[in-house]
Each structure stands twice: as C-alpha cells, then as structure tokens.
Design a protein around this motif. Structure first.
Motif, PDB file in Angstrom:
ATOM      1  N   VAL A 127      34.092  69.260  55.406  1.00  0.00           N
ATOM      2  CA  VAL A 127      35.144  68.295  55.717  1.00  0.00           C
ATOM      3  C   VAL A 127      34.543  66.892  55.810  1.00  0.00           C
ATOM      4  O   VAL A 127      33.521  66.696  56.476  1.00  0.00           O
ATOM      5  N   THR A 128      35.178  65.933  55.149  1.00  0.00           N
ATOM      6  CA  THR A 128      34.785  64.536  55.247  1.00  0.00           C
ATOM      7  C   THR A 128      35.848  63.795  56.046  1.00  0.00           C
ATOM      8  O   THR A 128      36.969  63.608  55.569  1.00  0.00           O
ATOM      9  N   PRO A 129      35.555  63.381  57.286  1.00  0.00           N
ATOM     10  CA  PRO A 129      36.526  62.610  58.068  1.00  0.00           C
ATOM     11  C   PRO A 129      36.424  61.121  57.742  1.00  0.00           C
ATOM     12  O   PRO A 129      35.334  60.554  57.729  1.00  0.00           O
ATOM     13  N   LEU A 130      37.554  60.498  57.474  1.00  0.00           N
ATOM     14  CA  LEU A 130      37.568  59.077  57.145  1.00  0.00           C
ATOM     15  C   LEU A 130      38.697  58.381  57.919  1.00  0.00           C
ATOM     16  O   LEU A 130      39.802  58.903  57.989  1.00  0.00           O
ATOM     17  N   PRO A 131      38.438  57.202  58.485  1.00  0.00           N
ATOM     18  CA  PRO A 131      39.487  56.476  59.222  1.00  0.00           C
ATOM     19  C   PRO A 131      40.470  55.809  58.274  1.00  0.00           C
ATOM     20  O   PRO A 131      40.369  54.624  57.968  1.00  0.00           O
ATOM     21  N   LEU A 132      41.440  56.588  57.796  1.00  0.00           N
ATOM     22  CA  LEU A 132      42.363  56.106  56.766  1.00  0.00           C
ATOM     23  C   LEU A 132      43.798  56.486  57.086  1.00  0.00           C
ATOM     24  O   LEU A 132      44.059  57.502  57.720  1.00  0.00           O
ATOM     25  N   GLN A 133      44.728  55.669  56.587  1.00  0.00           N
ATOM     26  CA  GLN A 133      46.136  56.025  56.604  1.00  0.00           C
ATOM     27  C   GLN A 133      46.431  57.002  55.464  1.00  0.00           C
ATOM     28  O   GLN A 133      45.767  56.997  54.419  1.00  0.00           O
ATOM     29  N   HIS A 134      47.448  57.847  55.667  1.00  0.00           N
ATOM     30  CA  HIS A 134      47.734  58.945  54.747  1.00  0.00           C
ATOM     31  C   HIS A 134      47.912  58.479  53.300  1.00  0.00           C
ATOM     32  O   HIS A 134      47.353  59.069  52.374  1.00  0.00           O
ATOM     33  N   GLY A 135      48.693  57.437  53.109  1.00  0.00           N
ATOM     34  CA  GLY A 135      48.992  57.004  51.748  1.00  0.00           C
ATOM     35  C   GLY A 135      47.830  56.374  51.020  1.00  0.00           C
ATOM     36  O   GLY A 135      47.899  56.156  49.811  1.00  0.00           O
ATOM     37  N   ALA A 136      46.733  56.070  51.742  1.00  0.00           N
ATOM     38  CA  ALA A 136      45.579  55.416  51.135  1.00  0.00           C
ATOM     39  C   ALA A 136      44.395  56.347  50.938  1.00  0.00           C
ATOM     40  O   ALA A 136      43.367  55.931  50.403  1.00  0.00           O
ATOM     41  N   VAL A 137      44.534  57.610  51.360  1.00  0.00           N
ATOM     42  CA  VAL A 137      43.395  58.533  51.300  1.00  0.00           C
ATOM     43  C   VAL A 137      42.889  58.695  49.875  1.00  0.00           C
ATOM     44  O   VAL A 137      41.675  58.744  49.632  1.00  0.00           O
ATOM     45  N   ALA A 138      43.796  58.773  48.902  1.00  0.00           N
ATOM     46  CA  ALA A 138      43.392  59.028  47.518  1.00  0.00           C
ATOM     47  C   ALA A 138      42.891  57.777  46.812  1.00  0.00           C
ATOM     48  O   ALA A 138      42.517  57.848  45.638  1.00  0.00           O
ATOM     49  N   ALA A 139      42.871  56.632  47.508  1.00  0.00           N
ATOM     50  CA  ALA A 139      42.422  55.393  46.882  1.00  0.00           C
ATOM     51  C   ALA A 139      41.205  54.788  47.567  1.00  0.00           C
ATOM     52  O   ALA A 139      40.678  53.780  47.104  1.00  0.00           O
ATOM     53  N   ASP A 140      40.745  55.387  48.655  1.00  0.00           N
ATOM     54  CA  ASP A 140      39.627  54.825  49.406  1.00  0.00           C
ATOM     55  C   ASP A 140      38.312  55.008  48.652  1.00  0.00           C
ATOM     56  O   ASP A 140      38.079  56.039  48.023  1.00  0.00           O
ATOM     57  N   ARG A 141      37.423  54.014  48.770  1.00  0.00           N
ATOM     58  CA  ARG A 141      36.171  54.048  48.003  1.00  0.00           C
ATOM     59  C   ARG A 141      35.270  55.209  48.420  1.00  0.00           C
ATOM     60  O   ARG A 141      34.594  55.815  47.585  1.00  0.00           O
ATOM     61  N   VAL A 142      35.246  55.543  49.724  1.00  0.00           N
ATOM     62  CA  VAL A 142      34.408  56.662  50.166  1.00  0.00           C
ATOM     63  C   VAL A 142      35.014  57.990  49.712  1.00  0.00           C
ATOM     64  O   VAL A 142      34.302  58.909  49.293  1.00  0.00           O
ATOM     65  N   ALA A 143      36.344  58.102  49.763  1.00  0.00           N
ATOM     66  CA  ALA A 143      36.998  59.315  49.263  1.00  0.00           C
ATOM     67  C   ALA A 143      36.760  59.481  47.764  1.00  0.00           C
ATOM     68  O   ALA A 143      36.527  60.587  47.269  1.00  0.00           O
ATOM     69  N   LEU A 144      36.803  58.371  47.034  1.00  0.00           N
ATOM     70  CA  LEU A 144      36.556  58.437  45.590  1.00  0.00           C
ATOM     71  C   LEU A 144      35.105  58.811  45.306  1.00  0.00           C
ATOM     72  O   LEU A 144      34.807  59.458  44.292  1.00  0.00           O
ATOM     73  N   LYS A 145      34.195  58.413  46.185  1.00  0.00           N
ATOM     74  CA  LYS A 145      32.793  58.836  46.045  1.00  0.00           C
ATOM     75  C   LYS A 145      32.694  60.349  46.203  1.00  0.00           C
ATOM     76  O   LYS A 145      31.946  61.016  45.476  1.00  0.00           O
ATOM     77  N   ALA A 146      33.465  60.899  47.130  1.00  0.00           N
ATOM     78  CA  ALA A 146      33.488  62.354  47.303  1.00  0.00           C
ATOM     79  C   ALA A 146      34.037  63.034  46.052  1.00  0.00           C
ATOM     80  O   ALA A 146      33.557  64.106  45.649  1.00  0.00           O
ATOM     81  N   VAL A 147      35.043  62.418  45.419  1.00  0.00           N
ATOM     82  CA  VAL A 147      35.597  62.958  44.173  1.00  0.00           C
ATOM     83  C   VAL A 147      34.516  63.003  43.094  1.00  0.00           C
ATOM     84  O   VAL A 147      34.333  64.021  42.410  1.00  0.00           O
ATOM     85  N   ALA A 148      33.786  61.891  42.947  1.00  0.00           N
ATOM     86  CA  ALA A 148      32.732  61.835  41.924  1.00  0.00           C
ATOM     87  C   ALA A 148      31.640  62.860  42.195  1.00  0.00           C
ATOM     88  O   ALA A 148      31.132  63.514  41.275  1.00  0.00           O
ATOM     89  N   GLU A 149      31.286  63.026  43.467  1.00  0.00           N
ATOM     90  CA  GLU A 149      30.230  63.982  43.810  1.00  0.00           C
ATOM     91  C   GLU A 149      30.627  65.417  43.488  1.00  0.00           C
ATOM     92  O   GLU A 149      29.835  66.189  42.958  1.00  0.00           O
ATOM     93  N   ILE A 150      31.866  65.763  43.797  1.00  0.00           N
ATOM     94  CA  ILE A 150      32.280  67.142  43.561  1.00  0.00           C
ATOM     95  C   ILE A 150      32.424  67.414  42.062  1.00  0.00           C
ATOM     96  O   ILE A 150      32.145  68.523  41.587  1.00  0.00           O
ATOM     97  N   LEU A 151      32.828  66.410  41.291  1.00  0.00           N
ATOM     98  CA  LEU A 151      32.950  66.603  39.851  1.00  0.00           C
ATOM     99  C   LEU A 151      31.583  66.743  39.197  1.00  0.00           C
ATOM    100  O   LEU A 151      31.383  67.575  38.309  1.00  0.00           O
ATOM    101  N   ARG A 152      30.633  65.931  39.639  1.00  0.00           N
ATOM    102  CA  ARG A 152      29.284  65.987  39.060  1.00  0.00           C
ATOM    103  C   ARG A 152      28.438  67.092  39.669  1.00  0.00           C
ATOM    104  O   ARG A 152      27.281  67.257  39.312  1.00  0.00           O
ATOM    105  N   ASP A 153      29.033  67.810  40.634  1.00  0.00           N
ATOM    106  CA  ASP A 153      28.356  68.922  41.290  1.00  0.00           C
ATOM    107  C   ASP A 153      27.120  68.459  42.042  1.00  0.00           C
ATOM    108  O   ASP A 153      26.118  69.166  42.137  1.00  0.00           O
ATOM    109  N   ASP A 154      27.176  67.231  42.578  1.00  0.00           N
ATOM    110  CA  ASP A 154      26.086  66.695  43.377  1.00  0.00           C
ATOM    111  C   ASP A 154      26.244  67.161  44.823  1.00  0.00           C
ATOM    112  O   ASP A 154      27.307  67.628  45.238  1.00  0.00           O
TER     113      ASP A 154
END
Length: 474
Positions: A345-372
């Motif tokens: 679980v990655t906890p981030l201080p974000l509002q619900h509608g912005a979770v999919a646009a946050d830079r740290v959340a997007l870093k998590a997206v890139a990491e999981i896609l690249r299998d890092d």
C-alpha cells in the motif's frame, strides 16, 4: 540505450463518472463534453442531466442506449464527489512505459450500471486485448528486450470504482484463466468496502435546503446501480453504543433502493473473495473523510470518525464498555481502511479526484509497469489535509481550510481557473486555530485550489463556482 519498456498489455479503468457517455438515440454526448460552460449548464439547469436517468428498459437489463466513448480528457466536477482531474497524465505515463501504443487499452464503461455488468464486459475486453497484443509484431521485439523474454501478461491500472470493476472481471466464473494471465493490478483510491458519502448522496434534501446540483445528483443516483455499489459494506451505522452494517431497509429509508442495495451487497460478497494478482494499492490520506453515520427518521447524519476492531473481531471499547471512535481520515471520499487493501500500500495525502494524476502515484504506475521495485512514497512527506466546499456562488466567500500542518512556513496556495489557466494567490493565515484562506470569485467556472507544503507535496481540489440562485428547498 535500450528503453526500459514492458512487454505487457495494459488496461486502464476509470472511476465513477470518469467515462464519457454518448446517447445513441439522440446522438448526443450526455456526460463529459469539454468546456466549463457545459458543466455549469448541466448541473445548474433543472433538467440538465436528465438523460443520465436509467430508463425502465435499462433497469431491466436491456442495454445499448448509452455508449461509453473514452476516458475523461478534461477536469470535471460532481456534487459531493467534487472534482475529477482528467486521465491525460495517467495515459501519458502508461504510454511512456509500453513497447507500442497497441499495448494499451482504455476501458470506458457505463458507470451507471452494476459493477458485475461492467466487470463482465471488462473480462471480455481484456481477453481480446491480450490476445491481439500478443499477435502484434511489436510484442516479439519487446519480449527480446526483457530479461525473462516471457509472453505478455495483463496489467490493470484502475481508479476508484474501476478497481471494483476489475475485481469483478477477475472472477473465475467469467474467465477461469484471466487471473492467471494477469501479472499485476494497481488500484488508485478504490473503495473496496464502500464509502459513507454514497449515503449522503442518496439522502440529499432530507431535512435541509440544498443546491440544485446536489438535488440533481440525488435524483440520478436514487435508481443508479453504480452509485449503490459504492454504499459502505463495513460496520458503519452507529446505533447507541453499538455499530452495525447498513441494511437494504436503511437504504430505502434514506432515499435509495433496497433492491439495488441488496444486489450491491451480494456482488460485494461474491467479488471480495476474488484475489487481485500482484495487487498494489494507492490510498489517499490526511483528508477529512466521512467514516460512519447515524440515521434518525430517515435523515442521515455523517461523521468523520468510526469504530475499529481488535484482531479477534471485537470492537474496541473503553473501560466502561463504551465504543471508542477513531479518525483515520482518507482521500475526502474513501476512508483509508477502505482503500488500503492488499500486501503493498502506498499512502499519499491526496484528494480522491486527484489520486490518478499525482506525480508520486504516477511514479508507482511506472514502477509497476516496468516491474521495478516498488519503493512507496518519499519518507517524511506528509503533505496536508485540504477542506473546501464543493460548490459556491459568485460573490460568496470561499474558505479554504488546511489540516495536518502547524506552521505557515513553506506553505503556498493558489487558485486557478481551469479553463483560462489564470491563477491568483491565496493568502494563508491563522484563524480559529487553523490555517485558512478566504477569497471571493467574480466569475462562474471550475477552479482548482492548490496547496504546496514545505515538503514540496501539492494537494489539489476542484470547486465549481456558479451564478447566484441555485439553492432550492427540499
């Protein structure tokens, strides 16, 4: 240098109200047109969103009138659920990590319908997508550039209700091999156990005047299976010194449908047993979030706290046997323990509608896609809580309140017109033992409030500013 790109097939699933909807009978887009003027007209005219009401045929399962066309490409707004940032940054991040655009499937869906219905469609679409991508010429080249050289598998990136749709799609009853063909699932603010805010939506107008947009959302939601799918499934109804689950009878009494509530509960019980392969969750934190409720004569009173259980299942009580309550916060819509499900679980201080646009959340997206290796959020980056109204009228003061910060040092606040991109600073100051800012806007539109804290984390929330006169009696 060879780019670090995945050979996998990626499916992106948006949240509720995150897909554009097109009416095939009137040949009009009924949700998701670009431009703030459309948004204002849709929510502040009495019948601006009438086409979103489910017809009798749709309630009976006769579908086809509405066609989902694409993921939202621009900022949007909904009462209670507040603002939704577009999925453009998420799409760009995913495309930067794949071997070819053909490896990416956007899955818009009719979010008014039951989760199970959309899960069935997603299972079929994901199977077709994986098969098609494995036959694409770019797939073999991508495999040769990877260490394991394995064939592509599926990776699901799901925001909000999209995580529930993904869980339904991975039910072996729909496709016995789909879970085996899935490498990972990343959920962003998914309400696995529902959200108390859904009860507030259904109860709108019971006992108090509310703005027209809120009444419209309540009217649409009263017979909407998709909204009932977000009702809380955990023990959240405070009854004296006890706490219990929300029942279908409760839902009827507050303005919803007992039948849809029961169907949603049955669906939740069925799909909750479905494991999510390689699941990682991003959960919003630090934001004031509804966590429990009481019901008196059909009127809901919501609370920003809830009861918790010992590991043996008993609720925590004080020495006198009274329930103890805790505020675990969340993302403003989904409380933390409803979204923070899974081994990582990655906890981030974000509002619900912005979770999919946050830079740290997007870093998590890139990491999981690249299998890092998934490193989680930067240490020591708590951000702050942000509390503002979802709707104000022109000329009415808008108050922004911060929580989780105890100093003005390093704080910076701005409010930006989403359409014109014009910004003005927010003057943050202490007031009533909290850090606040008050501003008055002179033009209707959709505005983004952004607060940057000393740790360089930015928290945002959208607010709709309307013309005067949108209050109506219940």
């Amino acid at each position: 240098m060879t780019a670090n790109l995945t050979q996998d097939a990626v499916v992106i699933i948006p949240g509720i109200m995150g897909s554009e909807l097109y009416d095939t009978t009137t040949h009009k887009t009924i949700w998701g047109l670009s431009g703030v003027s459309w948004l204002l007209k849709a929510w502040t005219r009495p019948h601006g969103l009438a086409a979103l009401h489910l017809t009798d045929d749709e309630l009976e399962g006769k579908l086809g009138r509405i066609k989902p066309t694409q993921l939202m490409r621009h900022s949007s707004w909904t009462p209670y659920l507040q603002g939704f940032e577009p999925y453009t940054d998420l799409l760009d991040t995913v495309h930067d990590c794949v071997a070819h655009p053909a490896a990416v499937l956007e899955f818009p869906y009719d979010w008014r319908l039951p989760v199970t219905t959309n899960g069935h469609v997603l299972a079929q679409a994901a199977r077709r997508h994986l098969t098609t991508w494995q036959q694409h010429p770019a797939h073999d080249q991508a495999r040769r550039d990877r260490v394991d050289e394995r064939p592509a598998r599926l990776v699901f990136i799901a925001h909000s209700m999209g995580g529930l749709v993904t869980q339904a799609a991975l039910d072996p009853a729909l496709d016995s091999d789909l879970a085996n063909d899935t490498r990972a699932v990343l959920t962003l603010g998914t309400p696995f156990y529902g959200a108390v805010k859904a009860t507030a939506i259904l109860n709108t107008g019971r006992g108090a005047p509310v703005p027209l947009p809120h009444q419209q959302l309540r009217s649409i939601s009263a017979t909407m299976p998709g909204l009932h799918a977000l009702l809380p499934q955990y023990t959240c109804v405070i009854n004296g010194n006890d706490i219990r689950h929300l029942t279908p009878g409760d839902v009827t009494s507050i303005g919803g449908s007992a039948e849809l509530a029961q169907a949603a509960a049955d669906s939740h019980r069925q799909h909750a047993r479905v494991p999510l392969p390689g699941h990682r969750a991003v959960a919003g934190t630090n934001q004031a979030t509804l966590q429990s409720l009481t019901i008196h004569d059909g009127v809901v009173e919501t609370h920003q706290y809830g009861a918790r259980q010992h590991t043996r299942g008993e609720f925590i009580r004080d020495r006198r046997g009274q329930l103890k309550f805790y505020d675990v916060k969340g993302d403003g819509t989904v409380y933390k323990e409803s979204a923070a499900i899974g081994p990582a679980v990655t906890p981030l201080p974000l509002q619900h509608g912005a979770v999919a646009a946050d830079r740290v959340a997007l870093k998590a997206v890139a990491e999981i896609l690249r299998d890092d290796e998934h490193l989680g959020p930067p240490q020591g980056a708590p951000g702050c809580g942000l509390d503002i109204p979802d709707l104000v009228e022109v000329g009415t003061p808008l108050t922004v309140t911060l929580t989780g910060v105890d100093s003005l040092a390093g704080l910076k606040g701005v409010i930006t017109d989403v359409e014109s991109h014009k910004s003005q600073p927010l003057k943050l100051a202490w007031g009533d033992d909290q850090i606040k800012a008050t501003t008055t806007l002179s033009a209707p539109g959709l505005y983004r409030v952004s607060i940057r804290t000393i740790d360089t984390h930015t928290v945002t929330q959208l607010v709709l500013v309307s013309e005067p006169g949108i209050m109506q009696e219940s």
